[in-house]
Design an enzyme around this catalytic site. Structure first.
Site, short mmCIF file in Angstrom:
data_model
loop_
_atom_site.label_atom_id
_atom_site.label_comp_id
_atom_site.label_asym_id
_atom_site.label_seq_id
_atom_site.Cartn_x
_atom_site.Cartn_y
_atom_site.Cartn_z
N GLU A 74 0.83 -1.20 0.00
CA GLU A 74 0.00 0.00 0.00
C GLU A 74 0.86 1.26 0.00
OE1 GLU A 74 -2.44 -3.22 2.10
OE2 GLU A 74 -0.34 -2.68 1.91
N LYS A 100 2.51 -9.53 -5.58
CA LYS A 100 3.57 -10.46 -5.15
C LYS A 100 3.15 -11.82 -5.69
CE LYS A 100 4.64 -8.49 -0.58
NZ LYS A 100 4.72 -8.83 0.85
#
Length: 121
Positions: A74, A100
């Protein structure tokens, strides 16, 4: 207005993550950026000064993703969106998606990640 510039599937090696293993070993992060930009003028003039140079945007994203390690995706996404929105006044909105593909989480999946959208004010 629905015009967009996108950079899809950019990959960077970094040491970001909340787990110590992520900070030590690192991993590949996939980043997609979509910019809402009025492309009509560039379409008429065929001049790069009338658009957003996506090679420059790539370098901005790269400098953040390959820079200082942070805990959260974030935070990386906010930094990317803020950098783009502050550098390019033609951009009306920036969408950033960071994935990821191989986080240290047990299970079977294609990836985990976040997506944010920030208006350029």
């Amino acid at each position: 207005m629905q015009d967009t510039i996108f950079l899809k599937g950019m990959r960077f090696y970094g040491y970001h993550g909340a787990l110590s293993a992520e900070n030590e070993i690192g991993q590949i992060f996939k980043v997609d950026v979509t910019l809402k930009v009025d492309l009509a003028e560039a379409g008429r003039t065929d001049n790069v000064i009338d658009t957003v140079h996506y090679g420059e945007v790539f370098e901005e994203v790269k400098s953040i993703m390959e820079g200082k390690a942070v805990n959260l995706l974030e935070h990386l996404a906010e930094r990317i969106a803020n950098r783009i929105n502050s550098q390019y006044n033609r951009v009306m909105e920036t969408k950033v998606r960071i994935t990821k593909e191989n986080p240290p989480i047990p299970g079977h999946y294609d990836g985990v990640g976040i997506e944010i959208v920030r208006e350029n004010k």
